[in-house]
Design an enzyme around this catalytic site. Structure first.
Site, PDB file in Angstrom:
ATOM      1  N   GLU A 138      47.122  45.901  43.434  1.00  0.00           N
ATOM      2  CA  GLU A 138      47.369  46.003  42.000  1.00  0.00           C
ATOM      3  C   GLU A 138      47.163  47.446  41.548  1.00  0.00           C
ATOM      4  O   GLU A 138      46.573  48.263  42.263  1.00  0.00           O
ATOM      5  CB  GLU A 138      46.409  45.067  41.240  1.00  0.00           C
ATOM      6  CG  GLU A 138      46.589  45.045  39.729  1.00  0.00           C
ATOM      7  CD  GLU A 138      47.985  44.633  39.270  1.00  0.00           C
ATOM      8  OE1 GLU A 138      48.920  45.446  39.430  1.00  0.00           O
ATOM      9  OE2 GLU A 138      48.135  43.525  38.731  1.00  0.00           O
ATOM     10  N   HIS A 179      49.339  36.296  43.291  1.00  0.00           N
ATOM     11  CA  HIS A 179      48.175  35.480  43.658  1.00  0.00           C
ATOM     12  C   HIS A 179      47.921  34.379  42.623  1.00  0.00           C
ATOM     13  O   HIS A 179      48.420  34.431  41.499  1.00  0.00           O
ATOM     14  CB  HIS A 179      46.933  36.360  43.784  1.00  0.00           C
ATOM     15  CG  HIS A 179      46.593  37.090  42.514  1.00  0.00           C
ATOM     16  ND1 HIS A 179      45.948  36.488  41.455  1.00  0.00           N
ATOM     17  CD2 HIS A 179      46.833  38.368  42.135  1.00  0.00           C
ATOM     18  CE1 HIS A 179      45.792  37.353  40.482  1.00  0.00           C
ATOM     19  NE2 HIS A 179      46.335  38.512  40.865  1.00  0.00           N
TER      20      HIS A 179
END
Length: 188
Positions: A82, A9
């Site tokens: 994550e 990202h």
């Protein structure tokens, strides 16, 4: 076989401040928005069949910015999230001094990360075999996926910069093994 292009990202406020985001949403900052826009101009829609994306806000926004240009279907999955930093989520990285082997049980451990990386790759093969995929994930977990594919420790896998691209070919053989015994030697 799957051709997997994996990216991270765009930069978040938390990245910039050195805060462990873990599985919190995160907030793309202006740099992160610009990084996603720049990445979109480098990518060609005909190179991909689908975007696979973590379901966390910072990756979703990155994928949506990219997809304004590519116009591809997007599939969200928690498998690409994550690392769960448990009780360390939201803390400044500089304030965490505990050795990695002493992390509390709330932190996702090496075995769990290796298994999740394997499940993510199995998911891709089961649902998207023979496809060209762009996956938008996270720095530490992308390292785990790469380490699993390459059968080496995360420590020996380079860190991921925001919106960096790496390409992998995934076959059933890729997921027939488990994470190597030295999968995570340290958290660096």
């Amino acid at each position: 076989m799957i051709c997997l292009t994996l990216t991270r990202h765009g930069q978040t406020t938390e990245n910039q401040e050195g805060i462990l985001q873990g599985q919190s949403p995160g907030h793309l900052n202006q740099t992160g928005i610009e990084q996603a826009q720049q990445l979109a101009t480098k990518l060609k829609a005909e190179d991909y069949d689908l975007i696979i994306c973590s379901d966390l806000e910072r990756t979703r926004l990155t994928a949506e910015i990219i997809n304004k240009r590519l116009c591809l279907p997007i599939e969200y999955t928690p498998l690409l999230r994550e690392r769960d930093w448990g009780e360390y989520t939201g803390l400044y990285i500089r304030d965490i001094i505990m050795p990695p082997s002493k992390f509390p049980p709330s932190v996702e451990n090496a075995t769990q990360l290796g298994e999740r990386a394997k499940h993510f790759l199995e998911f891709l093969l089961e649902k998207h075999d023979n496809k060209r995929l762009l996956a938008v994930g996270h720095g530490y977990f992308n390292r785990c996926v790469q380490a699993f594919i390459e059968q080496k420790s995360v420590r020996k896998t380079p860190r991921w910069e925001n919106t960096e691209l790496r390409i992998f070919n995934i076959t059933p053989k890729t997921v027939t093994h488990n994470a190597p015994t030295d999968f995570i030697v340290s958290e660096n």
